[in-house]
Design a protein around this motif. Structure first.
Motif: not given
Length: 188
Positions: A32, A34, A59, A69, A71
């Motif tokens: 992952k 972030i 995004k 992802e 945040s």
């Protein structure tokens, strides 16, 4: 899990940021990554557009990336943004993992002046990406330098191009270009 943390102003996010994010995931074998747009920067004048807009652009840029992802952990905070504090928050959200803090060599040049930099090196491996014209000021076994391609992109250049009404279509994804136009961002 191997979790990377890639913070920045992303003002705006551009093709260089996107390339580096994918490069990091692949080259470090991350589970992952972030992406964290800065909220209240501790290290520069606040010339940033609204955090919610920068968050939305991030995004859009990473919407199809399974391992990446975005945040809002800093955008939704009223506190000054320090890497050390954000790293502690991420470790609380995702305990018991291996962490990689991603920075550019421009930041590496003054990393020894960051708040609690020695603690950051204990909590995560700090991955320094090459930037032309910079060298990292310190050496540490938890500080990793990565050979990455030099990319000729900069948010500053993009903002300047927009203010001069020049095209930015080769510097940002089409959806980001549209988002900037629709929201009339970076106009003087």
């Amino acid at each position: 899990m191997k979790i990377g943390i890639y913070g920045g102003s992303f003002n705006p996010i551009h093709n260089g940021h996107i390339y580096i994010a994918k490069f990091i995931v692949e080259n470090l074998g991350l589970d992952k990554l972030i992406i964290i747009p800065v909220g209240n920067p501790s290290h520069r004048e606040n010339i940033l557009i609204d955090g919610k807009l920068r968050l939305e652009m991030c995004k859009i840029a990473f919407k199809n990336e399974e391992k990446i992802e975005v945040s809002d952990i800093e955008i939704n905070s009223n506190e000054l943004s320090y890497t050390y504090d954000t790293l502690l928050k991420i470790r609380n959200l995702y305990p018991e993992n291996e962490y990689f803090e991603i920075i550019g060599e421009d930041s590496g040049a003054y990393f020894h002046k960051w708040k609690n930099y020695k603690e950051i090196l204990k909590l995560a491996k700090v991955v320094v990406l090459q930037r032309e014209g910079y060298t990292t000021a310190i050496k540490d076994s938890n500080l990793l330098q990565i050979k990455n391609p030099f990319l000729n992109f900069s948010s500053t250049r993009i903002r300047e191009s927009i203010s001069k009404e020049e095209t930015i279509e080769n510097m940002v994804p089409k959806e980001i270009d549209e988002f900037i136009k629709v929201n009339k961002l970076y106009k003087k």
